[in-house]
Scaffold this motif. Structure first.
Motif, mmCIF file in Angstrom:
data_model
loop_
_atom_site.group_PDB
_atom_site.id
_atom_site.type_symbol
_atom_site.label_atom_id
_atom_site.label_comp_id
_atom_site.label_asym_id
_atom_site.label_seq_id
_atom_site.Cartn_x
_atom_site.Cartn_y
_atom_site.Cartn_z
ATOM 1 N N MET A 158 13.787 16.331 -9.760
ATOM 2 C CA MET A 158 14.403 15.470 -8.757
ATOM 3 C C MET A 158 13.367 15.106 -7.689
ATOM 4 O O MET A 158 12.663 15.971 -7.171
ATOM 5 C CB MET A 158 15.582 16.194 -8.114
ATOM 6 N N ILE A 159 13.248 13.832 -7.370
ATOM 7 C CA ILE A 159 12.285 13.365 -6.380
ATOM 8 C C ILE A 159 12.927 13.389 -4.997
ATOM 9 O O ILE A 159 13.961 12.775 -4.761
ATOM 10 C CB ILE A 159 11.804 11.943 -6.714
ATOM 11 N N LYS A 160 12.306 14.134 -4.090
ATOM 12 C CA LYS A 160 12.824 14.235 -2.729
ATOM 13 C C LYS A 160 12.283 13.111 -1.848
ATOM 14 O O LYS A 160 13.005 12.530 -1.047
ATOM 15 C CB LYS A 160 12.456 15.597 -2.144
ATOM 16 N N GLN A 161 10.975 12.825 -1.970
ATOM 17 C CA GLN A 161 10.347 11.746 -1.222
ATOM 18 C C GLN A 161 9.314 11.071 -2.112
ATOM 19 O O GLN A 161 8.715 11.729 -2.975
ATOM 20 C CB GLN A 161 9.638 12.276 0.033
ATOM 21 N N GLN A 168 7.325 23.698 -2.447
ATOM 22 C CA GLN A 168 7.533 22.318 -2.874
ATOM 23 C C GLN A 168 6.387 21.872 -3.771
ATOM 24 O O GLN A 168 5.252 22.341 -3.644
ATOM 25 C CB GLN A 168 7.631 21.381 -1.675
ATOM 26 N N VAL A 169 6.687 20.955 -4.679
ATOM 27 C CA VAL A 169 5.693 20.426 -5.617
ATOM 28 C C VAL A 169 5.423 18.970 -5.273
ATOM 29 O O VAL A 169 6.351 18.179 -5.079
ATOM 30 C CB VAL A 169 6.195 20.544 -7.077
ATOM 31 N N VAL A 170 4.144 18.632 -5.193
ATOM 32 C CA VAL A 170 3.745 17.244 -4.974
ATOM 33 C C VAL A 170 3.083 16.730 -6.243
ATOM 34 O O VAL A 170 2.275 17.414 -6.865
ATOM 35 C CB VAL A 170 2.805 17.091 -3.752
ATOM 36 N N ARG A 171 3.440 15.518 -6.643
ATOM 37 C CA ARG A 171 2.806 14.846 -7.774
ATOM 38 C C ARG A 171 1.977 13.681 -7.228
ATOM 39 O O ARG A 171 2.491 12.848 -6.484
ATOM 40 C CB ARG A 171 3.834 14.329 -8.770
ATOM 41 N N THR A 218 -7.177 0.514 -6.405
ATOM 42 C CA THR A 218 -5.761 0.341 -6.747
ATOM 43 C C THR A 218 -4.925 1.418 -6.059
ATOM 44 O O THR A 218 -5.469 2.345 -5.459
ATOM 45 C CB THR A 218 -5.580 0.386 -8.278
ATOM 46 N N PRO A 219 -3.589 1.349 -6.118
ATOM 47 C CA PRO A 219 -2.743 2.285 -5.379
ATOM 48 C C PRO A 219 -2.682 3.680 -5.996
ATOM 49 O O PRO A 219 -3.042 3.895 -7.159
ATOM 50 C CB PRO A 219 -1.352 1.631 -5.424
ATOM 51 N N ILE A 220 -2.176 4.586 -5.192
ATOM 52 C CA ILE A 220 -1.863 5.955 -5.613
ATOM 53 C C ILE A 220 -0.409 6.248 -5.223
ATOM 54 O O ILE A 220 -0.001 5.921 -4.101
ATOM 55 C CB ILE A 220 -2.798 6.987 -4.926
ATOM 56 N N ASP A 221 0.350 6.830 -6.142
ATOM 57 C CA ASP A 221 1.716 7.260 -5.829
ATOM 58 C C ASP A 221 1.726 8.742 -5.474
ATOM 59 O O ASP A 221 1.022 9.551 -6.100
ATOM 60 C CB ASP A 221 2.658 7.034 -7.015
ATOM 61 N N VAL A 222 2.541 9.093 -4.480
ATOM 62 C CA VAL A 222 2.725 10.482 -4.068
ATOM 63 C C VAL A 222 4.223 10.764 -4.056
ATOM 64 O O VAL A 222 4.999 10.022 -3.435
ATOM 65 C CB VAL A 222 2.125 10.740 -2.672
ATOM 66 N N GLU A 223 4.615 11.839 -4.736
ATOM 67 C CA GLU A 223 6.028 12.220 -4.796
ATOM 68 C C GLU A 223 6.187 13.699 -4.490
ATOM 69 O O GLU A 223 5.451 14.518 -5.043
ATOM 70 C CB GLU A 223 6.607 11.953 -6.182
#
Length: 197
Positions: free
Chosen positions: A1-4, A22-25, A189-194
């Motif tokens: 589940m993605i919190k942010q 917490q886990v960050v991707r 290019t962009p980077i996604d952080v979750e």
């Protein structure tokens, strides 16, 4: 589940708090894009992620699931949950304006140093003389001669690293703005952080 979830635009940075466990991707959205990563203990910002200490403890520059990432005081700050690339950089400093002036004769260039400073300002972390980042997806090759070469990243669109916090952390990530060399495949290019939980 993605919190942010955030998308860091190319050449920019992001700061956020990561709570204990917490886990960050961190995802390379389009492929071949470096993400400079720094982390500080929220309760003592003199304690920070240290790639040199991490290499000293792990005896390797290749991280894998289950590995711990260590601080400048040899305490574990993060653990590696998943890594779809396996090739990152532990030895290069974040790019900074002076680097672009010296190597590329460019003035006032965007830089990871500036991006990380801006991202960490909200946490009242003093601007350091240099950041000590773990540069995810950066493909640094050390030749038998000792020469260091920066090759195109091995990461492809959708590749990621997942890290679990061992304590409460302040984190900053920069989508590296260097298009002058192979380090980002010559295109930023962009980077996604979750935050996953």
């Amino acid at each position: 589940m993605i919190k942010q979830k955030w998308r860091i635009p190319s050449t920019q940075g992001l700061g956020f708090m990561l709570g204990k466990e917490q886990v960050v991707r961190i995802t390379d959205v389009m492929g071949e894009q470096i993400a400079d990563f720094v982390a500080y203990r929220a309760d003592d910002t003199s304690v920070r992620l240290d790639p040199g200490v991490t290499m000293d403890v792990l005896r390797t520059m290749k991280i894998k699931s289950g590995d711990l990432l260590y601080s400048n005081t040899y305490s574990p700050l993060l653990s590696v949950v998943a890594d779809t690339v396996g090739q990152h950089d532990f030895i290069n400093s974040p790019c900074r304006p002076e680097m672009y002036e010296l190597l590329y004769d460019k003035q006032n260039h965007a830089s990871c140093y500036h991006n990380l400073n801006q991202a960490l300002a909200q946490f009242n972390i003093p601007v350091p003389d240099q950041h000590y980042s773990l540069n995810f997806f950066m493909n640094t090759v050390i030749l038998p001669s000792g020469q260091i070469k920066i090759e195109r990243p091995l990461s492809r669109a959708g590749d990621y690293v997942e890290l679990r916090a061992e304590t409460n952390l302040f984190v900053a990530v920069s989508a590296c703005p260097c298009s002058e060399s192979a380090c980002n495949g010559y295109v930023c290019t962009p980077i996604d952080v979750e935050i996953m939980n």
